[in-house]
Design an enzyme around this catalytic site. Structure first.
Site, mmCIF file in Angstrom:
data_model
loop_
_atom_site.group_PDB
_atom_site.id
_atom_site.type_symbol
_atom_site.label_atom_id
_atom_site.label_comp_id
_atom_site.label_asym_id
_atom_site.label_seq_id
_atom_site.Cartn_x
_atom_site.Cartn_y
_atom_site.Cartn_z
ATOM 1 N N PHE A 106 -6.636 -11.760 35.854
ATOM 2 C CA PHE A 106 -7.056 -10.766 36.951
ATOM 3 C C PHE A 106 -7.912 -11.103 37.672
ATOM 4 O O PHE A 106 -9.131 -11.881 37.056
ATOM 5 C CB PHE A 106 -7.523 -9.482 35.814
ATOM 6 N N ASN B 190 -18.077 -2.401 29.796
ATOM 7 C CA ASN B 190 -17.613 -1.458 31.397
ATOM 8 C C ASN B 190 -17.136 -0.461 31.557
ATOM 9 O O ASN B 190 -16.881 0.432 30.342
ATOM 10 C CB ASN B 190 -17.442 -2.405 31.958
ATOM 11 N N LYS C 142 -10.248 -20.597 36.991
ATOM 12 C CA LYS C 142 -9.530 -20.762 35.321
ATOM 13 C C LYS C 142 -8.219 -21.010 35.197
ATOM 14 O O LYS C 142 -7.610 -20.777 33.983
ATOM 15 C CB LYS C 142 -9.853 -19.131 35.473
HETATM 16 O O1 PMT Z 1 -8.303 -1.162 31.881
HETATM 17 P P1 PMT Z 1 -7.857 -0.173 33.484
HETATM 18 O O2 PMT Z 1 -9.295 1.105 33.292
HETATM 19 O O3 PMT Z 1 -6.944 -0.057 33.059
HETATM 20 O O4 PMT Z 1 -9.051 -0.751 34.295
HETATM 21 C C1 PMT Z 1 -8.349 -1.865 34.305
HETATM 22 C C2 PMT Z 1 -8.724 -3.116 35.204
HETATM 23 C C3 PMT Z 1 -9.895 -2.907 36.604
HETATM 24 C C4 PMT Z 1 -10.319 -3.551 33.772
HETATM 25 C C5 PMT Z 1 -7.950 -4.788 35.458
HETATM 26 O O5 PMT Z 1 -6.892 -4.412 36.518
HETATM 27 C C6 PMT Z 1 -8.807 -5.851 35.711
HETATM 28 O O6 PMT Z 1 -9.184 -6.206 36.997
HETATM 29 N N1 PMT Z 1 -9.285 -6.245 34.752
HETATM 30 C C7 PMT Z 1 -9.876 -8.237 34.386
HETATM 31 C C8 PMT Z 1 -11.379 -7.767 34.734
HETATM 32 C C9 PMT Z 1 -12.622 -8.613 34.867
HETATM 33 O O7 PMT Z 1 -13.080 -8.833 34.369
HETATM 34 O O8 PMT Z 1 -12.333 -9.323 35.738
HETATM 35 P P2 PMT Z 1 -13.364 -10.675 36.095
HETATM 36 O O9 PMT Z 1 -12.980 -10.693 37.539
HETATM 37 O O10 PMT Z 1 -14.483 -10.590 35.604
HETATM 38 O O11 PMT Z 1 -12.570 -11.869 35.249
HETATM 39 C C10 PMT Z 1 -11.349 -12.192 36.513
HETATM 40 C C11 PMT Z 1 -10.967 -13.084 34.521
HETATM 41 O O12 PMT Z 1 -11.560 -13.635 34.030
HETATM 42 C C12 PMT Z 1 -9.958 -11.725 34.180
HETATM 43 O O13 PMT Z 1 -8.910 -12.138 33.318
HETATM 44 C C13 PMT Z 1 -10.974 -11.578 32.799
HETATM 45 O O14 PMT Z 1 -10.276 -11.086 31.458
HETATM 46 C C14 PMT Z 1 -11.444 -13.176 33.110
HETATM 47 N N2 PMT Z 1 -12.690 -13.463 31.475
HETATM 48 C C15 PMT Z 1 -13.865 -13.099 31.981
HETATM 49 C C16 PMT Z 1 -15.061 -12.949 31.568
HETATM 50 C C17 PMT Z 1 -15.386 -13.907 30.340
HETATM 51 N N3 PMT Z 1 -16.269 -14.214 30.336
HETATM 52 N N4 PMT Z 1 -14.230 -14.029 29.893
HETATM 53 C C18 PMT Z 1 -12.642 -13.972 30.799
HETATM 54 O O15 PMT Z 1 -11.406 -13.856 30.348
#
Ligand code: PMT
Length: 402
Positions: free
Chosen positions: A322, A209, A340
């Site tokens: 996030f 990604n 979560k």
């Molecule tokens: O790295 P950069 O280029 O600076 O960009 C920053 C960012 C956009 C990556 C960051 O600000 C951000 O939003 N990070 C979370 C990205 C994400 O995967 O979001 P999500 O909405 O899909 O996931 C929600 C949360 O669950 C996140 O905290 C993620 O780390 C966590 N997750 C998701 C999937 C998974 N299988 N395990 C997880 O722990």
């Protein structure tokens, strides 16, 4: 206010060099231990003796003085200080900093130090607006250097505009703001995840990604600045590990899962800024997949949700998640916060210019389970990290009044 703080004032050759005397004097009155390093040109504007008397320490100008001590002086000084402020900072020193040129004592210390660097630009307004200078400022900001000013007004060359050095009182206030909070998380252990996981398809390809890791690295820096012992579990990212932070490199979501879960019981705080792949290929080909002209269908299987697992397992830990959204930001983020079981959720709409993946800035909202919400304007990812640190300290019961 600055008791026990060791600050280097770097003085470069501009008319505002005389104001460095006031910066030094104010810092000393507030109990800072002050050292001064001057460029040769700066000595044309103000005598080293003045700054030596005000700082009560010898002033560094020459790179190759008669050695007074056994150690390498610029390295010893670089390691000794908690912060450096270059005031005034000429176009020349900022260009040297941007390209990593070390041709005198001050520029060498600036390269060698891990301390927070501040610069207070001072130059003619046309020089200040030159694209080269603006580009260099952007590079410095991106590396976490804090830029103070410049101010607008009458310039020594007889013109009006921006480019004047900020007043000494403002420079000292900026330093003071930095030191507020520098011990909020002392004795605490934090873990941050960063970057985008890569899920291999075959020996040469992966599903990935757009995460650069910048957001997570900035948060790790902010936590470290606040005194936390900080572990950064990082998916591949082309970034330097922030000084003082220990990095654990992983590639896949499963590796991240193992690295985070293995450390969860030892930490007080976890910030999950990484973009973790929700799915991985069901099979990883041992050899490079060959094209044969027909369609190729990949079977994907779900990865564990690391954050949700931490949410189930947490005892006293503060858990920050996030949400990277492209629609219905607040509703989706709210749902993730509850599902979560996190203490704070950072929501970012990754479709907005200046926010989300890859950029040096972000636009975020903090959501709390009690319904509170804080919306922030666009700011550097390091600033987002610092705001997060303040909230984490509050959640840990640390007094954060300034
Ligand atoms: O790295 P950069 O280029 O600076 O960009 C920053 C960012 C956009 C990556 C960051 O600000 C951000 O939003 N990070 C979370 C990205 C994400 O995967 O979001 P999500 O909405 O899909 O996931 C929600 C949360 O669950 C996140 O905290 C993620 O780390 C966590 N997750 C998701 C999937 C998974 N299988 N395990 C997880 O722990």
């Amino acid at each position: 206010m600055f008791s026990g703080r060791k600050i280097l004032v770097g003085v470069t050759g501009g008319i505002a060099a005389y104001k460095a005397a006031e910066v030094v004097s104010r810092l000393r009155k507030l109990n800072a231990e002050v050292r001064v390093a001057m460029t040769k040109s700066a000595t044309e504007f103000i005598a080293p003796l003045t700054l030596q008397s005000l700082s009560t320490n010898p002033v560094y100008v020459e790179m190759f003085n008669e050695p007074k001590l056994w150690n390498v002086e610029h390295i010893a000084l670089a390691e000794h200080i908690d912060a450096v402020v270059v005031a005034p900072a000429t176009a020349n020193i900022m260009t040297k900093m941007a390209i990593g040129l070390a041709d005198d004592f001050l520029s060498t210390v600036l390269l060698a130090t891990h301390a927070q660097i501040f610069v207070a630009p001072a130059m003619n307004h046309a020089m200040y607006h030159h694209p080269a200078i603006q580009a260099n400022l952007a590079i410095l900001k991106d590396r976490g250097v804090q830029i103070i000013g410049p101010a607008t007004g009458f310039q020594a060359c007889g013109t009006e505009g921006d480019g004047r050095m900020s007043e000494p009182v403002e420079i000292v206030e900026s330093l003071a703001r930095f030191f507020v909070g520098s011990d909020w998380l002392k004795g605490k252990k934090a873990l941050v995840t960063a970057g985008g996981t890569q899920e291999p398809l075959d020996p040469v390809r992966y599903l990935g990604n757009r995460s650069s890791g910048r957001m997570g690295y900035a948060i790790a820096q902010a936590l470290q600045e606040a005194g936390a012992e900080t572990i950064l579990v990082s998916a591949p990212a082309n970034l330097a590990t922030p000084p003082g932070v220990s990095r654990v490199s992983v590639q896949t979501a499963l590796e991240m899962y193992e690295a985070v879960l293995a450390r969860f019981s030892e930490v007080d705080v976890v910030v999950k800024a990484a973009a973790v792949a929700d799915y991985r290929p069901a099979f990883q080909a041992e050899q490079k997949i060959k094209k044969d002209g027909s369609n190729l269908t990949l079977e994907l299987i779900p990865n564990p949700d690391i954050l949700a697992e931490l949410g189930r397992k947490k005892t006293s830990q503060i858990l920050i998640g996030f949400a990277a959204e492209t629609e219905n930001l607040l509703t989706n983020a709210q749902n993730k916060m509850i599902r979560k079981n996190v203490n704070l959720l950072v929501a970012n709409d990754v479709t907005k210019p200046g926010a989300g993946f890859g950029s040096s800035t972000n636009i975020v909202s903090f959501l709390f389970p009690d319904g509170r919400r804080i919306d922030f304007p666009q700011m550097s990812k390091l600033e987002v990290g610092r705001h997060l640190v303040r909230e984490i300290a509050g959640l840990l019961g640390v007094e954060t009044k300034e």
